[in-house]
Design an enzyme around this catalytic site. Sequence first.
Site, PDB file in Angstrom:
ATOM      1  N   TYR A   1      -2.741  -9.320   9.629  1.00  0.00           N
ATOM      2  CA  TYR A   1      -1.581  -9.809   8.789  1.00  0.00           C
ATOM      3  C   TYR A   1      -0.125 -10.493   8.922  1.00  0.00           C
ATOM      4  O   TYR A   1       0.216  -9.240  10.065  1.00  0.00           O
ATOM      5  CB  TYR A   1      -1.034  -8.701   7.661  1.00  0.00           C
TER       6      TYR A   1
ATOM      7  N   ARG B   1      -4.215  -2.644   8.744  1.00  0.00           N
ATOM      8  CA  ARG B   1      -4.697  -3.801   8.511  1.00  0.00           C
ATOM      9  C   ARG B   1      -4.405  -4.183   9.446  1.00  0.00           C
ATOM     10  O   ARG B   1      -4.054  -5.750  10.265  1.00  0.00           O
ATOM     11  CB  ARG B   1      -3.129  -4.552   7.789  1.00  0.00           C
TER      12      ARG B   1
ATOM     13  N   HIS C   1     -11.068   1.903   3.129  1.00  0.00           N
ATOM     14  CA  HIS C   1     -11.897   1.557   4.758  1.00  0.00           C
ATOM     15  C   HIS C   1     -11.797   2.803   5.221  1.00  0.00           C
ATOM     16  O   HIS C   1     -12.014   2.517   6.236  1.00  0.00           O
ATOM     17  CB  HIS C   1     -11.340   0.665   4.883  1.00  0.00           C
TER      18      HIS C   1
ATOM     19  N   ASP D   1     -19.380  -4.513   7.827  1.00  0.00           N
ATOM     20  CA  ASP D   1     -18.545  -2.733   7.613  1.00  0.00           C
ATOM     21  C   ASP D   1     -19.205  -3.933   6.053  1.00  0.00           C
ATOM     22  O   ASP D   1     -18.909  -5.007   5.909  1.00  0.00           O
ATOM     23  CB  ASP D   1     -17.036  -3.642   7.331  1.00  0.00           C
TER      24      ASP D   1
ATOM     25  N   TYR E   1      -7.792 -13.871   8.049  1.00  0.00           N
ATOM     26  CA  TYR E   1      -8.523 -12.514   8.716  1.00  0.00           C
ATOM     27  C   TYR E   1      -9.156 -11.497   7.211  1.00  0.00           C
ATOM     28  O   TYR E   1      -9.355 -11.940   6.675  1.00  0.00           O
ATOM     29  CB  TYR E   1      -6.725 -11.570   8.156  1.00  0.00           C
TER      30      TYR E   1
ATOM     31  N   TYR F   1     -15.087  -0.567  -1.782  1.00  0.00           N
ATOM     32  CA  TYR F   1     -13.949  -1.594  -1.779  1.00  0.00           C
ATOM     33  C   TYR F   1     -14.825  -3.019  -0.433  1.00  0.00           C
ATOM     34  O   TYR F   1     -15.280  -1.956   0.900  1.00  0.00           O
ATOM     35  CB  TYR F   1     -12.913  -0.455  -0.569  1.00  0.00           C
TER      36      TYR F   1
ATOM     37  N   LYS G   1     -11.107  -6.134  11.988  1.00  0.00           N
ATOM     38  CA  LYS G   1     -11.090  -5.944  13.156  1.00  0.00           C
ATOM     39  C   LYS G   1     -12.574  -6.256  13.203  1.00  0.00           C
ATOM     40  O   LYS G   1     -13.287  -5.751  12.671  1.00  0.00           O
ATOM     41  CB  LYS G   1     -10.622  -5.093  14.287  1.00  0.00           C
TER      42      LYS G   1
HETATM   43  C1  F6R Z   1      -7.799  -1.895   9.186  1.00  0.00           C
HETATM   44  C2  F6R Z   1      -8.511  -2.032   8.045  1.00  0.00           C
HETATM   45  C3  F6R Z   1      -7.386  -1.598   7.415  1.00  0.00           C
HETATM   46  C4  F6R Z   1      -6.864  -2.738   5.938  1.00  0.00           C
HETATM   47  C5  F6R Z   1      -6.395  -1.986   5.191  1.00  0.00           C
HETATM   48  C6  F6R Z   1      -5.762  -3.102   3.685  1.00  0.00           C
HETATM   49  O1  F6R Z   1      -8.816  -2.137  10.249  1.00  0.00           O
HETATM   50  O2  F6R Z   1      -8.833  -2.747   7.581  1.00  0.00           O
HETATM   51  O3  F6R Z   1      -5.896  -1.013   7.585  1.00  0.00           O
HETATM   52  O4  F6R Z   1      -6.228  -3.557   6.521  1.00  0.00           O
HETATM   53  O5  F6R Z   1      -6.666  -1.224   3.796  1.00  0.00           O
HETATM   54  O6  F6R Z   1      -7.175  -3.766   3.138  1.00  0.00           O
HETATM   55  P1  F6R Z   1      -7.160  -4.795   2.186  1.00  0.00           P
HETATM   56  O7  F6R Z   1      -6.124  -5.982   2.500  1.00  0.00           O
HETATM   57  O8  F6R Z   1      -8.901  -5.108   1.814  1.00  0.00           O
HETATM   58  O9  F6R Z   1      -5.990  -4.411   0.270  1.00  0.00           O
HETATM   59 MG    MG Z   2     -13.356  -1.649   5.943  1.00  0.00          MG
HETATM   60 MG    MG Z   3     -14.519  -1.369   9.627  1.00  0.00          MG
END
Ligand code: F6R
Ligand code: MG
Ligand code: MG
Length: 365
Positions: A347, A265, A18, A11, A228, A90, A231
């Site tokens: 998280y 998350r 995401h 990624d 973190y 992102y 995944k």
């Molecule tokens: C799950 C995933 C998303 C992010 C969530 C928060 O594997 O990738 O659910 O965990 O969008 O993302 P951040 O912390 O990058 O804002």
């Molecule tokens: Mg991602």
């Molecule tokens: Mg992914």
Amino acid sequence: MRITLSVIKADIGGYVGHSESHPDVLAKADECMAKAKGDGLLIDYHVTKCGDDLQLIMVHQEGEESEKIHKLAWDTFIAGTDVAKKLKLYGAGQDLLSDAFSGNVKGMGPGVAEMEIEERKSEPVIIFMADKTSSGAWNMPLYKMFADPFNTIGLVIAPNMHTGFAFEVHDVKESKKITLNTPEEIYDLLVFIGAPSRYAVKAVHSRETEEIAAVSSTQRLSLIAGRYVGKDDPVCIVRTQAQFPAVGEVLEPFASPILVEGWMRGSHMGPLMPVSVPDSTPARFDGPPRVIGLGFQLSGGILIGPRDMFADKSFNLARHQANEMADMMRRHGPFEPHRLPLDEMEYTTMPQVAKKLEGRFIDLD
Ligand code: F6R
Ligand code: MG
Ligand code: MG
């Protein structure tokens, strides 16, 4: 002809959030791969995406863990990250945990599944790629494909499969492995692989010929990074037909969606929904987790395909069921079993909250 099939993924930036990969990043990866094919390093390649993960499917004759191939993948991810940064996608470069390449992408963030094989008279393979889940998600599907006669009738009635398969299982926390033979040791096998957050099936071999049948990526990013970083969003290569399960036996486990970890998350359980490549766009609560399956016939190392296997209408009901399961899990909100057990969440605010309220806890005895 001996060839190596390498699937390396990362990624390197999501669009939007995401939920998806940007076409410009895929185009850049295609450019890098085309150059490597032109230079003769790759026999062939296919670039695709599963949700926010860039997937590089490569065929070559450099063997597994080749520095040249891993460097090519790493450089491609770096080039893609530059595009992602320009677009302010992102989490640009989020899976590249190191600044410099040092011989092998393993342990550096990207997921890797590779198999060196002698290409058969006809070599149908299916490459599974998943988003919003971790490598243990393949445990039940691989068990069903290679050890469950209710899924794979070939285990019972095909003479070339009747001896069964050997499962290489990795303990991703202790970094240990064990090989267990099916059918004799299925109860022992299930003790481990029924706990997919800790034990993951890394590979499956034919017991009769010892040939590789399937291989998965088992990296756990959070364990590698110690914090973190998302995944792992794993991949898995499966050889099919003849001495291996038929295409339909390999796809069948995904017709009955199961619950896997990794949704929202990286901290929730949700159904693994089989979808076509264009439908790998996890949008509801950043999910639910998706799996795509691309089928290829290999011909002298050339990838004939892909066929987008889960585009088939016969998976409509599975998708519908997965949506129903998603609703059921969402109903639990911040409660288990939707939310993962405490030590599995990617998280958590538990340490801060526990510290803040330390003085307010009163001993019960
Ligand atoms: C799950 C995933 C998303 C992010 C969530 C928060 O594997 O990738 O659910 O965990 O969008 O993302 P951040 O912390 O990058 O804002
Ligand atoms: Mg991602
Ligand atoms: Mg992914």
